[in-house]
Motif scaffolding. Structure first.
Motif, mmCIF file in Angstrom:
data_model
loop_
_atom_site.group_PDB
_atom_site.id
_atom_site.type_symbol
_atom_site.label_atom_id
_atom_site.label_comp_id
_atom_site.label_asym_id
_atom_site.label_seq_id
_atom_site.Cartn_x
_atom_site.Cartn_y
_atom_site.Cartn_z
ATOM 1 N N THR A 101 0.806 -1.227 0.000
ATOM 2 C CA THR A 101 0.000 0.000 0.000
ATOM 3 C C THR A 101 0.837 1.275 0.000
ATOM 4 N N GLY A 102 2.165 1.110 -0.050
ATOM 5 C CA GLY A 102 2.996 2.297 -0.171
ATOM 6 C C GLY A 102 3.235 3.046 1.109
ATOM 7 N N GLN A 103 3.084 2.366 2.252
ATOM 8 C CA GLN A 103 3.452 3.011 3.503
ATOM 9 C C GLN A 103 4.975 3.140 3.577
ATOM 10 N N ASP A 104 5.459 3.880 4.558
ATOM 11 C CA ASP A 104 6.892 4.153 4.645
ATOM 12 C C ASP A 104 7.678 2.897 4.986
ATOM 13 N N VAL A 105 8.285 2.282 3.988
ATOM 14 C CA VAL A 105 9.190 1.155 4.182
ATOM 15 C C VAL A 105 10.355 1.372 3.224
ATOM 16 N N ASP A 106 11.510 1.681 3.753
ATOM 17 C CA ASP A 106 12.693 1.849 2.911
ATOM 18 C C ASP A 106 13.569 0.603 2.962
ATOM 19 N N LEU A 107 13.723 0.040 4.158
ATOM 20 C CA LEU A 107 14.463 -1.196 4.339
ATOM 21 C C LEU A 107 13.651 -2.110 5.259
ATOM 22 N N TYR A 108 13.813 -3.408 5.096
ATOM 23 C CA TYR A 108 13.108 -4.331 5.977
ATOM 24 C C TYR A 108 13.887 -5.642 6.042
ATOM 25 N N VAL A 109 13.622 -6.398 7.113
ATOM 26 C CA VAL A 109 14.357 -7.637 7.355
ATOM 27 C C VAL A 109 13.491 -8.845 7.007
ATOM 28 N N ASN A 110 14.072 -9.774 6.249
ATOM 29 C CA ASN A 110 13.445 -11.063 5.938
ATOM 30 C C ASN A 110 14.076 -12.129 6.818
ATOM 31 N N TYR A 111 13.244 -13.022 7.368
ATOM 32 C CA TYR A 111 13.764 -14.053 8.257
ATOM 33 C C TYR A 111 13.706 -15.447 7.658
ATOM 34 N N THR A 112 13.020 -15.605 6.523
ATOM 35 C CA THR A 112 12.991 -16.894 5.834
ATOM 36 C C THR A 112 13.060 -16.664 4.328
ATOM 37 N N MET A 113 13.589 -17.678 3.625
ATOM 38 C CA MET A 113 13.665 -17.586 2.170
ATOM 39 C C MET A 113 12.292 -17.505 1.502
ATOM 40 N N PRO A 114 11.293 -18.297 1.952
ATOM 41 C CA PRO A 114 9.981 -18.174 1.301
ATOM 42 C C PRO A 114 9.408 -16.756 1.366
ATOM 43 N N ARG A 115 9.605 -16.057 2.467
ATOM 44 C CA ARG A 115 9.123 -14.672 2.576
ATOM 45 C C ARG A 115 9.864 -13.781 1.576
ATOM 46 N N LEU A 116 11.185 -13.940 1.515
ATOM 47 C CA LEU A 116 11.978 -13.130 0.581
ATOM 48 C C LEU A 116 11.583 -13.436 -0.857
ATOM 49 N N GLN A 117 11.407 -14.724 -1.169
ATOM 50 C CA GLN A 117 11.022 -15.122 -2.528
ATOM 51 C C GLN A 117 9.703 -14.464 -2.923
ATOM 52 N N LYS A 118 8.741 -14.497 -2.018
ATOM 53 C CA LYS A 118 7.436 -13.908 -2.300
ATOM 54 C C LYS A 118 7.558 -12.406 -2.547
ATOM 55 N N ARG A 119 8.363 -11.749 -1.731
ATOM 56 C CA ARG A 119 8.512 -10.294 -1.874
ATOM 57 C C ARG A 119 9.279 -9.938 -3.147
ATOM 58 N N LYS A 120 10.234 -10.766 -3.496
ATOM 59 C CA LYS A 120 10.951 -10.533 -4.759
ATOM 60 C C LYS A 120 10.003 -10.670 -5.946
ATOM 61 N N GLU A 121 9.186 -11.726 -5.936
ATOM 62 C CA GLU A 121 8.267 -11.964 -7.049
ATOM 63 C C GLU A 121 7.216 -10.868 -7.168
ATOM 64 N N SER A 122 6.868 -10.252 -6.051
ATOM 65 C CA SER A 122 5.864 -9.182 -6.094
ATOM 66 C C SER A 122 6.480 -7.822 -6.386
ATOM 67 N N GLY A 123 7.802 -7.787 -6.621
ATOM 68 C CA GLY A 123 8.453 -6.521 -6.941
ATOM 69 C C GLY A 123 8.751 -5.656 -5.743
ATOM 70 N N ALA A 124 8.830 -6.270 -4.540
ATOM 71 C CA ALA A 124 9.039 -5.491 -3.321
ATOM 72 C C ALA A 124 10.459 -5.592 -2.776
ATOM 73 N N ALA A 125 11.373 -6.224 -3.533
ATOM 74 C CA ALA A 125 12.764 -6.355 -3.082
ATOM 75 C C ALA A 125 13.694 -5.946 -4.228
ATOM 76 N N LEU A 126 14.556 -4.997 -3.959
ATOM 77 C CA LEU A 126 15.453 -4.452 -4.973
ATOM 78 C C LEU A 126 16.593 -5.418 -5.266
ATOM 79 N N ASP A 127 16.938 -5.565 -6.530
ATOM 80 C CA ASP A 127 18.109 -6.336 -6.942
ATOM 81 C C ASP A 127 19.353 -5.532 -6.542
ATOM 82 N N LEU A 128 20.131 -6.056 -5.600
ATOM 83 C CA LEU A 128 21.256 -5.289 -5.060
ATOM 84 C C LEU A 128 22.453 -5.233 -6.001
ATOM 85 N N SER A 129 22.383 -5.916 -7.138
ATOM 86 C CA SER A 129 23.468 -5.766 -8.112
ATOM 87 C C SER A 129 23.483 -4.359 -8.695
#
Length: 445
Positions: A101-129
């Motif tokens: 919903t676009g609330q203030d989130v600049d950085l956030y912590v992932n604690y499991t790979m499935p959570r990170l995978q889901k956020r990456k697929e939804s476009g919510a995790a920046l490619d750090l390359s």
């Protein structure tokens, strides 16, 4: 597939967020309100202060507040605030909703790979390359690669994962039991728990977040899928993992039944620290309670052991350790460059105050002795440090769960029926495998 629908469903909202105010803010010094330029890329404009918000699952008082205070003092042009979310299903939904919903989130912590995978697929995790000035592989070591998705990092692993067995050493000594060796098995654990249980003391408690650690450790080693691509969730080692727990609950009565633990929301870490359990399987986060002798007074010393294997074959088990606390940058942040600057500082030592709560930084640039000192936080004499160091600094084959969140949920639905006595083990395992195979077929690319 669900993740893609989630992303599409929130697209209009995210676009509105980007057009209206952005997901990060820059304000003039001492001002309120303010708005970043959409194409600022995170570089602070002259005379303006960049405001960043970092979301994490650790209570602010257990280190994160000290971290952001130290940064803010050194960097008046980039100010960080910390937002805590509880690392459970409801808390992660809160974070995902904020990202969507676009609330203030600049950085956030992932604690499991499935959570990170889901956020990456939804476009919510920046490619750090996008940032070539820092080598995650060099700084964090080979275990960092377990967090890559398609060969890229969508978050930076920042801490050593420490998932192990906590033991009441006084109870061990009383029973004439040695601290377990590094290669012990669940059969050994079962024997220890049976010998250590008393009328008012459980032999073993397992923290809810670690409940499937031993099953995952074995299944990850042999493969979540077979060479032909079909499910391996019904592997004999998985069966062993479920069965040994069930027998300890129902036959030995050395650990509480699953139903009793879940319905009562049993505070396993507090119970262990009160002496109401002789063995606890949990993560390093317990240190923030075990070091607090004022609120959790105890007279016994704590020793440590690795998570036991399900078989004596060392090739059939990996350890739920490696690296964790993977920090991602929100691609919708208006201040990505500033977020990256903070993240590098955080990973290379800025996060050290979190060691008080058990989170040892993984960067090679961090002073390990200083971190261990903080880890034990003045309570050094209450721990068997020899066993701790063997576990913390031992070299073990590790894994990160790669099962999709939907499959984890499917597995839980089935093993709960077994542990609650509503379904036999074979039926539960067969159902897991069938439903996993259905998921694989439906999600073939």
């Amino acid at each position: 597939m669900k993740a893609r629908k989630w992303a599409i469903g929130g697209l209009s909202v995210l676009m509105a967020c980007g057009l209206a105010v952005g997901c990060g803010k820059s304000e003039p010094n001492g001002a309120a309100g303010g708005q970043a330029s959409p194409n600022a890329g995170g570089a602070a404009s002259p005379g303006k202060t960049v405001l960043l918000k970092m979301w994490g699952g650790v209570p602010a008082e257990s280190g994160p507040q000290a971290v952001v205070d130290a940064w803010n003092k050194q960097n008046p042009d980039i100010q960080v605030t910390y937002e805590r979310f509880v690392n459970d299903d409801a808390g992660n939904l809160k974070l995902d909703t904020a990202l969507m919903t676009g609330q203030d989130v600049d950085l956030y912590v992932n604690y499991t790979m499935p959570r990170l995978q889901k956020r990456k697929e939804s476009g919510a995790a920046l490619d750090l390359s996008a940032f070539p000035d820092y080598s995650i592989d060099e700084k964090m070591g080979p275990d960092a690669k377990l967090w890559q998705i398609d060969g890229r990092y969508y978050g930076m692993p920042t801490k050593k994962n420490l998932s192990f067995v906590w033991l009441n050493k006084d109870a061990l000594d009383e029973a004439g039991l040695p601290v377990p060796p590094l290669d012990w098995t669940w059969d050994d654990m079962r024997s220890y728990a049976a010998k250590l249980k008393k009328d008012k003391r459980w032999g073993l408690l397992v923290h809810e977040s670690s409940y499937m650690g031993h099953v995952d450790a074995a299944t990850a080693a042999v493969g979540y899928t077979k060479p032909d691509g079909t499910s391996n969730l019904n592997h004999p080692l998985a069966a062993k993992g479920f069965e040994v727990m069930y027998d300890m609950m129902t036959k030995d009565k050395s650990m509480p039944t699953y139903g009793e633990q879940v319905t009562s929301k049993m505070p396993t870490d507090t119970m262990f620290l009160k002496g109401e359990a002789a063995i606890l399987y949990a993560g390093e986060f317990i240190f923030r309670s075990s070091n607090n002798l004022k609120d959790n007074p105890r007279s016994f010393k704590i020793a440590f052991a690795t998570l036991p294997r399900l078989s004596a074959n060392e090739n059939e088990f990996k350890y739920p350790s490696g690296l964790g606390d993977v920090v991602s940058i929100n691609p919708k942040s208006a201040n990505k460059e500033a977020a990256w600057k903070f993240l590098k500082w955080y990973a290379d030592g800025g996060m050290t105050p979190l060691a008080v709560g058990g989170r040892l930084p993984s960067s090679k640039d961090v002073n390990a002795d200083e971190a261990i000192k903080l880890l034990l936080s003045g309570a050094e004499s209450t721990y068997d440090q020899e066993s701790l160091k063997k576990v913390v600094f031992g070299k073990f084959p590790t894994y990160q769960t790669t099962l999709e969140q939907q499959v984890i949920d499917i597995r839980k639905e089935e093993y709960e029926k077994y542990l609650l006595g509503k379904q036999d083990l074979k039926t539960s395992l067969d159902n897991m495998a069938k439903r996993h195979n259905d998921f694989i077929k439906q999600n073939k690319k």
